[in-house]
Motif scaffolding. Structure first.
Motif, mmCIF file in Angstrom:
data_model
loop_
_atom_site.group_PDB
_atom_site.id
_atom_site.type_symbol
_atom_site.label_atom_id
_atom_site.label_comp_id
_atom_site.label_asym_id
_atom_site.label_seq_id
_atom_site.Cartn_x
_atom_site.Cartn_y
_atom_site.Cartn_z
ATOM 1 N N PRO A 189 109.003 -14.903 87.047
ATOM 2 C CA PRO A 189 109.554 -15.004 88.407
ATOM 3 C C PRO A 189 109.896 -16.428 88.827
ATOM 4 N N LEU A 190 109.340 -17.432 88.154
ATOM 5 C CA LEU A 190 109.611 -18.826 88.531
ATOM 6 C C LEU A 190 110.810 -19.410 87.795
ATOM 7 N N ARG A 246 111.219 -17.516 99.714
ATOM 8 C CA ARG A 246 111.519 -17.052 98.350
ATOM 9 C C ARG A 246 110.427 -17.490 97.384
ATOM 10 N N TRP A 247 109.954 -18.740 97.494
ATOM 11 C CA TRP A 247 108.883 -19.216 96.617
ATOM 12 C C TRP A 247 107.616 -18.401 96.807
ATOM 13 N N ARG A 250 107.974 -15.161 94.962
ATOM 14 C CA ARG A 250 108.063 -15.386 93.517
ATOM 15 C C ARG A 250 106.671 -15.669 92.947
ATOM 16 N N TYR A 291 104.622 -12.347 92.810
ATOM 17 C CA TYR A 291 105.176 -11.205 92.093
ATOM 18 C C TYR A 291 104.271 -10.755 90.948
#
Length: 307
Positions: free
Chosen positions: A74-75, A113-114, A117, A120
């Motif tokens: 995810p990163l 968003r971070w 992420r 997740y």
């Protein structure tokens, strides 16, 4: 020997600090996810191929494609890597989106968003099963479509209430199961009261066969335990019987209380992201994850072996 002024030292530190933080972030990621095969074709024949913004880049001899330790996570493709650990520090402090964005110097959309992420994969860092005495109970949160552009119901005012009293289909059901050692699972099985079918789907796979399940007097738990051949005890809270001996649900209800108090700082969360917040709270509960590098490793799917 050249003596630097205070302003020159300040400028030098401003230049060097991001580079030092980037090296620190990349060292954690490279150490956590050293690839043994290609993420594209799964071939094992790899070789080092330079660096990508501080991370070791690899090339596959079979397909010719390149990748890093972040590829497929995810990163992947996130910018401002030097600020990732600073942002994780804000997550350990449970800082809201806008305040975290202002503190590290990114846009609020980037901060949001971070956050998700990072959560997740880390929300899946759970124990193998619940053992001994396990308690299960539900908490209910008003369904929210916060941030959605298309609502499937009339909009509520902030802090709105359900249209009917009691537990209805307007409430998200959060099922929490927790044993006396603190191992915890939580699920969002649906809306409204929990059913035996949902208990079979979510709760049964995480219970050890020899577990003693303690719940309230909800009939769905009694029927579920009988069908699954699990030892079951219940307390009738409506009759004022909160415990008898070791049979009580105070452990899981205490977890409910801490979760609600913690969640209140975010002024409501969308139902779509509720599992992420449950995983976030589990990571923080009892300071189970209290270090930045451990949370960063969890964000890329590398969990500690010890639970």
């Amino acid at each position: 020997m050249v003596q630097l002024s205070r302003e020159q030292r300040r400028r030098l530190l401003a230049i060097l600090s991001p580079a030092v933080e980037l090296d620190r972030v990349c060292a954690v990621i490279d150490g956590a996810r050293k690839p043994h095969c290609c993420v594209h074709c799964r071939a094992p024949d790899l070789y080092r191929h330079g660096r990508d913004h501080g991370l070791q880049r690899y090339r596959c001899r079979s397909c010719g494609k390149t990748f890093t330790a972040l590829s497929g996570t995810p990163l992947a493709r996130l910018r401002h890597r030097a600020k990732l650990l600073d942002y994780l520090g804000k997550m350990l402090d449970s800082t809201p989106v806008r305040r975290a964005a202002d503190a590290i110097g990114v846009h609020r959309n980037t901060s949001f968003r971070w956050r998700h992420r990072f959560l997740y994969l880390s929300k899946h860092d759970r124990p193998a099963s619940l053992n001994g005495i396990a308690e299960a109970d539900e908490l209910f949160l008003l369904e929210s479509q916060k941030g959605s552009r298309c609502l499937d119901r009339p909009a509520r005012k902030r802090g709105g209430v359900a249209g009917k009293r009691g537990i209805t289909k307007e409430h998200d059901c959060v099922l929490v199961a927790r044993d006396r050692e603190g191992r915890t699972f939580d699920f969002v099985p649906g809306r409204g009261a929990v059913t035996k079918a949902q208990l079979h789907q979510h709760l049964l796979p995480v219970l050890d066969q020899d577990v003693l399940l303690v719940t309230d007097a909800h009939a769905a738990y009694r029927i579920f335990a009988k069908e699954a051949c699990i030892t079951h005890e219940s307390v009738n809270l409506r009759q004022g019987k909160r415990m008898h001996g070791a049979v009580h649900v105070q452990n899981v209800n205490g977890y409910h209380r801490r979760f609600r108090q913690w969640l209140a700082r975010f002024n409501g969360v969308a139902s779509h992201y509720l599992p992420n917040y449950l995983g976030w709270r589990w990571a923080l509960d009892g300071e189970r994850i209290g270090k930045l590098d451990v949370l960063l490793r969890a964000a890329v799917g590398v969990f500690n072996a010890k639970r």
